[in-house]
Scaffold this motif. Structure first.
Motif, mmCIF file in Angstrom:
data_model
loop_
_atom_site.group_PDB
_atom_site.id
_atom_site.type_symbol
_atom_site.label_atom_id
_atom_site.label_comp_id
_atom_site.label_asym_id
_atom_site.label_seq_id
_atom_site.Cartn_x
_atom_site.Cartn_y
_atom_site.Cartn_z
ATOM 1 N N ALA A 58 35.385 49.191 9.017
ATOM 2 C CA ALA A 58 36.632 49.953 9.028
ATOM 3 C C ALA A 58 36.348 51.321 9.643
ATOM 4 N N ILE A 59 37.416 51.990 10.062
ATOM 5 C CA ILE A 59 37.306 53.306 10.674
ATOM 6 C C ILE A 59 38.253 54.258 9.953
ATOM 7 N N GLY B 88 45.986 48.321 9.614
ATOM 8 C CA GLY B 88 45.625 49.285 8.596
ATOM 9 C C GLY B 88 44.757 48.618 7.541
ATOM 10 N N GLU B 89 44.359 49.408 6.546
ATOM 11 C CA GLU B 89 43.544 48.872 5.452
ATOM 12 C C GLU B 89 44.010 49.506 4.139
ATOM 13 N N PRO B 90 45.089 48.973 3.569
ATOM 14 C CA PRO B 90 45.677 49.588 2.375
ATOM 15 C C PRO B 90 44.730 49.742 1.200
ATOM 16 N N ILE C 275 39.576 46.240 14.378
ATOM 17 C CA ILE C 275 38.900 46.933 13.281
ATOM 18 C C ILE C 275 39.934 47.732 12.497
ATOM 19 N N PRO C 276 40.024 47.528 11.193
ATOM 20 C CA PRO C 276 41.033 48.250 10.387
ATOM 21 C C PRO C 276 40.801 49.763 10.422
ATOM 22 N N ILE C 277 41.911 50.513 10.366
ATOM 23 C CA ILE C 277 41.873 51.971 10.454
ATOM 24 C C ILE C 277 42.632 52.569 9.269
ATOM 25 N N ASN D 38 29.214 51.042 5.812
ATOM 26 C CA ASN D 38 29.563 50.581 7.162
ATOM 27 C C ASN D 38 30.979 50.990 7.568
ATOM 28 N N ILE D 39 31.404 52.166 7.113
ATOM 29 C CA ILE D 39 32.701 52.722 7.504
ATOM 30 C C ILE D 39 32.446 53.897 8.444
ATOM 31 N N LEU D 40 33.022 53.831 9.613
ATOM 32 C CA LEU D 40 32.839 54.863 10.633
ATOM 33 C C LEU D 40 33.877 55.956 10.432
#
Length: 260
Positions: free
Chosen positions: A39-40, A83-85, A127-129, A157-159
């Motif tokens: 995820a970002i 997105g990534e709720p 990639i979810p943001i 592993n989240i940018l």
């Protein structure tokens, strides 16, 4: 679990989305060379709010074309990254634990500080943001604090990306009669910032408006500099490495940094 190095990226003109430039090629290469994140999280210059903290929490945010008088082809571009709720709720909890009020926004879309660089880095948009607002009314120290609250995410592993500009004086760019020493003033500022970043002089960076040469000239308003403060906080005070240098329109420094 893979750790990600937080990044600061200067996103430049919206034309970067369709032009082949030194910085667009750098971003394309960058996306191919770093480990693919799960995820970002982005702090963008163009998500500046005057109240609390706003976090995107929609499943399928729209592409926002928040710029004017550009070629029609720019307005046709879509970047349908999800997105990534669940991550948004986790980030909201981190802010709430620090007694900072947050609002989860299911309607906010990706502004061009998000989709232009990420479209170059990750053209598949898979990639979810999650996007987190900045607040120019609170200044560098509080936006740095926002980033500090997220420092643990990089180990999952989240940018974490700050998207802004090392210098950003659009009024000067479009002036008919330019400031005589403007290019030199821009370079003095950008190299001051580089020196403070690579030497981990956080105190000076947090007080850049008072200490940096020609700070007001390079940032008449703070929104393009504060994402750097947020990602600096998220780095856990680690040393910065300059990974890209470029200038657009003689006055817009497009430097990029990675944090170990």
């Amino acid at each position: 679990m893979t750790s990600q190095r937080p990044l600061f990226i200067s996103h430049g003109s919206p034309m970067m989305a369709v032009e082949n430039s030194t910085t667009s090629r750098f971003l394309q290469h960058l996306g191919r060379t770093i480990t693919t994140p799960k995820a970002i999280v982005v702090f963008s210059a163009h998500f500046d709010v005057s109240h609390d903290v706003v976090i995107t929490a929609g499943q399928h945010p729209a592409t926002v074309h928040d710029f004017y008088r550009f070629p029609d082809k720019l307005y046709q571009i879509r970047y349908p990254a999800p997105g990534e709720p669940l991550l948004a709720k986790h980030i909201a909890a981190l802010f709430e634990q620090a007694n900072i009020k947050v609002m989860l926004d299911t309607q906010q879309g990706w502004d061009h500080g998000v989709w232009i660089p990420l479209r170059l880095m990750y053209p598949q948009a898979n990639i979810p943001i999650v996007q987190i607002s900045i607040n120019t009314r609170l200044g560098a120290a509080q936006n740095y604090r926002y980033g500090q609250l997220l420092a643990s995410l990089k180990h999952d592993n989240i940018l974490i990306i700050g998207s802004g500009g090392i210098s950003h004086n659009l009024a000067e760019v479009f002036k008919r009669t330019k400031t005589v020493n403007g290019v030199d003033m821009m370079n003095q500022f950008r190299y001051w910032v580089e020196d403070k970043l690579v030497n981990n002089d956080i105190e000076s960076l947090l007080n850049y408006q008072q200490l940096a040469p020609h700070a007001q000239f390079n940032h008449p308003t703070q929104e393009h500099f504060l994402p750097l403060m947020s990602v600096l906080g998220a780095s856990g005070n680690t040393q910065a490495q300059k990974i890209h240098q470029d200038v657009e329109y003689e006055l817009l420094a497009l430097d990029a940094y990675s944090f170990n």
